[in-house]
Motif scaffolding. Sequence first.
Motif, short mmCIF file in Angstrom:
data_model
loop_
_atom_site.label_atom_id
_atom_site.label_comp_id
_atom_site.label_asym_id
_atom_site.label_seq_id
_atom_site.Cartn_x
_atom_site.Cartn_y
_atom_site.Cartn_z
N PRO A 33 -6.00 11.62 -50.39
CA PRO A 33 -7.07 12.63 -50.46
C PRO A 33 -7.78 12.88 -49.14
CG PRO A 33 -7.76 10.59 -51.53
CD PRO A 33 -6.29 10.46 -51.25
N ILE A 34 -7.99 11.85 -48.32
CA ILE A 34 -8.74 12.09 -47.07
C ILE A 34 -7.93 12.95 -46.11
CG2 ILE A 34 -7.95 9.99 -45.92
CD1 ILE A 34 -11.38 11.76 -45.62
N VAL A 35 -6.62 12.79 -46.07
CA VAL A 35 -5.79 13.63 -45.21
C VAL A 35 -5.85 15.09 -45.67
CG1 VAL A 35 -3.39 14.19 -44.62
CG2 VAL A 35 -4.22 11.86 -44.35
N LEU A 36 -5.80 15.31 -46.97
CA LEU A 36 -5.88 16.68 -47.48
C LEU A 36 -7.24 17.30 -47.20
CD1 LEU A 36 -4.02 16.23 -50.89
CD2 LEU A 36 -3.16 17.32 -48.81
N VAL A 37 -8.29 16.52 -47.32
CA VAL A 37 -9.63 17.04 -47.00
C VAL A 37 -9.73 17.39 -45.52
CG1 VAL A 37 -12.10 16.49 -46.91
CG2 VAL A 37 -10.76 15.84 -48.91
N LEU A 38 -9.14 16.56 -44.66
CA LEU A 38 -9.16 16.83 -43.22
C LEU A 38 -8.32 18.06 -42.87
CD1 LEU A 38 -8.87 13.22 -41.74
CD2 LEU A 38 -10.91 14.66 -41.91
N LEU A 39 -7.29 18.32 -43.64
CA LEU A 39 -6.45 19.49 -43.38
C LEU A 39 -7.16 20.78 -43.79
CD1 LEU A 39 -2.98 18.15 -44.58
CD2 LEU A 39 -3.60 18.73 -42.23
N PHE A 40 -7.81 20.77 -44.95
CA PHE A 40 -8.41 21.99 -45.48
C PHE A 40 -9.88 22.17 -45.11
CE2 PHE A 40 -4.98 21.12 -48.71
CZ PHE A 40 -4.11 22.07 -48.20
N ARG A 41 -10.60 21.05 -44.90
CA ARG A 41 -11.95 21.07 -44.34
C ARG A 41 -12.92 21.97 -45.12
NH1 ARG A 41 -12.50 19.05 -39.32
NH2 ARG A 41 -14.25 20.46 -38.87
N THR A 42 -12.86 21.95 -46.43
CA THR A 42 -13.82 22.68 -47.25
C THR A 42 -14.45 21.71 -48.26
OG1 THR A 42 -12.26 23.28 -49.01
CG2 THR A 42 -12.38 24.75 -47.10
N PHE A 43 -15.62 22.09 -48.73
CA PHE A 43 -16.27 21.25 -49.74
C PHE A 43 -15.45 21.20 -51.02
CE2 PHE A 43 -19.10 20.72 -53.40
CZ PHE A 43 -19.62 19.47 -53.11
N TRP A 44 -14.75 22.30 -51.33
CA TRP A 44 -13.96 22.34 -52.56
C TRP A 44 -12.79 21.37 -52.49
CZ3 TRP A 44 -17.03 24.26 -55.79
CH2 TRP A 44 -17.88 25.32 -55.45
N ALA A 45 -12.23 21.18 -51.30
CA ALA A 45 -11.17 20.18 -51.14
C ALA A 45 -11.73 18.79 -51.37
CB ALA A 45 -10.56 20.29 -49.75
N ALA A 46 -12.95 18.54 -50.87
CA ALA A 46 -13.58 17.23 -51.07
C ALA A 46 -13.93 17.02 -52.54
CB ALA A 46 -14.84 17.13 -50.21
N LEU A 47 -14.39 18.07 -53.22
CA LEU A 47 -14.74 17.96 -54.64
C LEU A 47 -13.50 17.70 -55.49
CD1 LEU A 47 -16.93 18.17 -56.84
CD2 LEU A 47 -16.50 20.64 -56.91
N ALA A 48 -12.34 18.20 -55.03
CA ALA A 48 -11.09 17.99 -55.78
C ALA A 48 -10.69 16.52 -55.83
CB ALA A 48 -9.97 18.82 -55.15
N VAL A 49 -11.19 15.71 -54.89
CA VAL A 49 -10.81 14.29 -54.88
C VAL A 49 -11.31 13.58 -56.13
CG1 VAL A 49 -11.00 12.12 -53.62
CG2 VAL A 49 -10.75 14.27 -52.36
N PRO A 50 -12.62 13.56 -56.42
CA PRO A 50 -13.06 12.90 -57.65
C PRO A 50 -12.64 13.66 -58.91
CG PRO A 50 -14.93 13.96 -56.60
CD PRO A 50 -13.79 14.05 -55.63
N MET A 51 -12.50 15.00 -58.81
CA MET A 51 -12.06 15.76 -59.98
C MET A 51 -10.66 15.36 -60.41
SD MET A 51 -14.27 17.66 -61.41
CE MET A 51 -13.09 18.59 -62.42
N GLY A 52 -9.82 15.00 -59.44
CA GLY A 52 -8.48 14.54 -59.78
C GLY A 52 -8.52 13.30 -60.64
#
Length: 260
Positions: A33-52
């Motif tokens: 998840p942290i690599v994906l958040v660093l790639l997309f750099r949006t709050f929605w990408a970060a929110l997708a981590v716990p939502m998963g």
Amino acid sequence: MSLSGLQYAVTEVIPEFDVGPLEVGVGDFIFIPIVLVLLFRTFWAALAVPMGEVVFEDILLGDFNGLGVMEDLLLVSTCFFFAALLFRDPDNRVQLALVVLIAEGLNEFLAMFVDIGKFYIGVEELEAVPGLPESIIVLEGVDFVVQMVVTGIIFGVIPALYLYPKLHGKIEPLMGMDPYRGTPGGSMLEGVSPKAALLVLVAFPLAFAFEAAEEAGYGLNVVWEPEFMDVYGENFILVPIAVAALVALAVWGIAKRRTA
């Protein structure tokens, strides 16, 4: 979200080991998840981590507690987003390692104080170790160090240093986004966002309030606990793993066709 849920479901089947009063195990494969958040750099990408975790682990395994999931939704998303904005130079491996540690460390640090706070306000009983009256502080502190080593470094920094350069510039176009070019030689201080920091500061007391309310039984709560594992056995854990993997593959296939 599906990839995040997949790693949460996989780590669920990895056994933990008791070392005295501590449980030592793989918290998460945080590098995914942290690599994906660093790639997309949006709050929605970060929110997708716990939502998963909520969708592909809690709900599909029948262990959903409405108030109980709010801590991760608030802390993980805001801490990961704050840390991602600090990443200014995509080619700087030291900066990449520090950002991964900050994301995991900030989340674990705040979660530690949420757990300690629940004992001190009396909504959760203290399981003290004989001869160590302040054991909750010691145990939470030791657990923090263990998680930083296991989750933060072994399953965080080390694989992220390999995975991020491999995916950077390749996966973003599939999602219709331009790769983040950053600032070569840019300082992490340039990425400090007052708004993102404020989100973290607001999320912490809210996370504590939701956790305290869940432990005390106050207010309305939505619970989904059909006990699938007891009915269908341990192999039922394969269901969320398969569903998350299929969703991830489907999204990947759709994205590739759109960019073809």
